[in-house]
Design a protein around this motif. Sequence first.
Motif, PDB file in Angstrom:
ATOM      1  N   MET A 116       0.836  -1.205   0.000  1.00 15.62           N
ATOM      2  CA  MET A 116       0.000   0.000   0.000  1.00 15.62           C
ATOM      3  C   MET A 116       0.868   1.251   0.000  1.00 15.62           C
ATOM      4  SD  MET A 116      -2.567   1.435   2.976  1.00 15.62           S
ATOM      5  CE  MET A 116      -3.990   0.441   2.528  1.00 15.62           C
ATOM      6  N   ALA A 117       1.923   1.248   0.798  1.00 15.14           N
ATOM      7  CA  ALA A 117       2.786   2.431   0.888  1.00 15.14           C
ATOM      8  C   ALA A 117       3.471   2.728  -0.440  1.00 15.14           C
ATOM      9  CB  ALA A 117       3.828   2.232   1.987  1.00 15.14           C
ATOM     10  N   GLY A 118       3.837   1.687  -1.186  1.00 19.87           N
ATOM     11  CA  GLY A 118       4.581   1.901  -2.419  1.00 19.87           C
ATOM     12  C   GLY A 118       3.745   1.914  -3.677  1.00 19.87           C
ATOM     13  N   ALA A 119       2.420   1.839  -3.547  1.00 20.71           N
ATOM     14  CA  ALA A 119       1.549   1.803  -4.732  1.00 20.71           C
ATOM     15  C   ALA A 119       1.722   3.080  -5.559  1.00 20.71           C
ATOM     16  CB  ALA A 119       0.092   1.646  -4.309  1.00 20.71           C
ATOM     17  N   GLY A 120       1.998   2.920  -6.857  1.00 30.02           N
ATOM     18  CA  GLY A 120       2.171   4.064  -7.730  1.00 30.02           C
ATOM     19  C   GLY A 120       3.514   4.741  -7.614  1.00 30.02           C
ATOM     20  N   GLY A 121       4.407   4.188  -6.804  1.00 32.15           N
ATOM     21  CA  GLY A 121       5.735   4.780  -6.635  1.00 32.15           C
ATOM     22  C   GLY A 121       6.815   3.749  -6.857  1.00 32.15           C
ATOM     23  N   THR A 122       7.964   3.994  -6.249  1.00 27.81           N
ATOM     24  CA  THR A 122       9.118   3.120  -6.402  1.00 27.81           C
ATOM     25  C   THR A 122       9.605   2.679  -5.036  1.00 27.81           C
ATOM     26  OG1 THR A 122       9.799   4.303  -8.398  1.00 27.81           O
ATOM     27  CG2 THR A 122      11.447   2.907  -7.349  1.00 27.81           C
ATOM     28  N   LEU A 123       9.764   1.356  -4.875  1.00 28.83           N
ATOM     29  CA  LEU A 123      10.353   0.826  -3.653  1.00 28.83           C
ATOM     30  C   LEU A 123      11.871   0.920  -3.795  1.00 28.83           C
ATOM     31  CD1 LEU A 123       9.716  -0.538  -0.935  1.00 28.83           C
ATOM     32  CD2 LEU A 123       9.928  -2.734  -2.091  1.00 28.83           C
ATOM     33  N   GLN A 124      12.426   2.008  -3.276  1.00 29.56           N
ATOM     34  CA  GLN A 124      13.829   2.318  -3.506  1.00 29.56           C
ATOM     35  C   GLN A 124      14.756   1.332  -2.813  1.00 29.56           C
ATOM     36  OE1 GLN A 124      14.770   4.469  -5.606  1.00 29.56           O
ATOM     37  NE2 GLN A 124      16.980   4.569  -5.261  1.00 29.56           N
TER      38      GLN A 124
END
Length: 271
Positions: A116-124
């Motif tokens: 949920m935290a990384g939805a639509g972003g990048t898990l760096q």
Amino acid sequence: MRPLPRWTRAAALPVLLLALAACARHGDSAADAGGSAEAAVASPEGAFLAYEHDVQVQLEAAQIAPRIQQVAQACQSAKFGDCAVLQVDQRSSGDQPSGEVKVRIAPKGTEPLIAMAGAGGTLQSRNTRAEDLAQQVADTALTRARLEKEHARLLSYQDRKDLKIEDLMAITTRLSEIEAGVEQASKEAAQQRRRIDTQLLTIHFDTTSGQRSRSEIGEALSESGSILSTSIAFLIRAAAALLPVGVLAVIVAWGVRALWRRRRRRLPPNP
């Protein structure tokens, strides 16, 4: 189109079966890989491991504040299992907002909350570590058992009829100390059990690298005016500070030159 001969179809059948079997094995291996990824952060049965996760997520600047609130609310509402919010930190620095959420959550909810935290972003980045609490758990249990045994023995002494007053007072004092020790051991055992049964998850939110670069260029342009005015102000202050020194230097140089000319006039001419 003329149908294939019977021998050709018979020869192609084993090839087709082998291909289907390979696809099935590939699908099973992918499923096993996904399952093993989740099992890798689950404490084995009978182990005393306290897991901690640090996750770095990059999002667009406008998504960071709502996502922090979304993660915190999902934890408070136990959307993915038992969860407690330990810290919510939200920072706004121009066009580069950031923040973090720290929670203690049931193991089964760790992966869904990270997703949920990384939805639509990048898990760096992601860092998972575990502390083995087996020795601490054993020591706490041994301490509690020893204190409880001593407590029971002193209670039996306390019931004796021939017990002196000073001995009774000493036993009573020691019983109070033992009860305090048992209570402390119980608290430590509960804390250890909590660390084993739940996992500490810290999610850091930051803007994307592209946005950071643009923001840094924008900040440099916006600060260029203040830097220029500061430099000009410094030069003005330096000139004002050096002006008296320059005037004094000119006066001294003029006086020295005047004395030198007067001295040359008094000197006799060379024969």
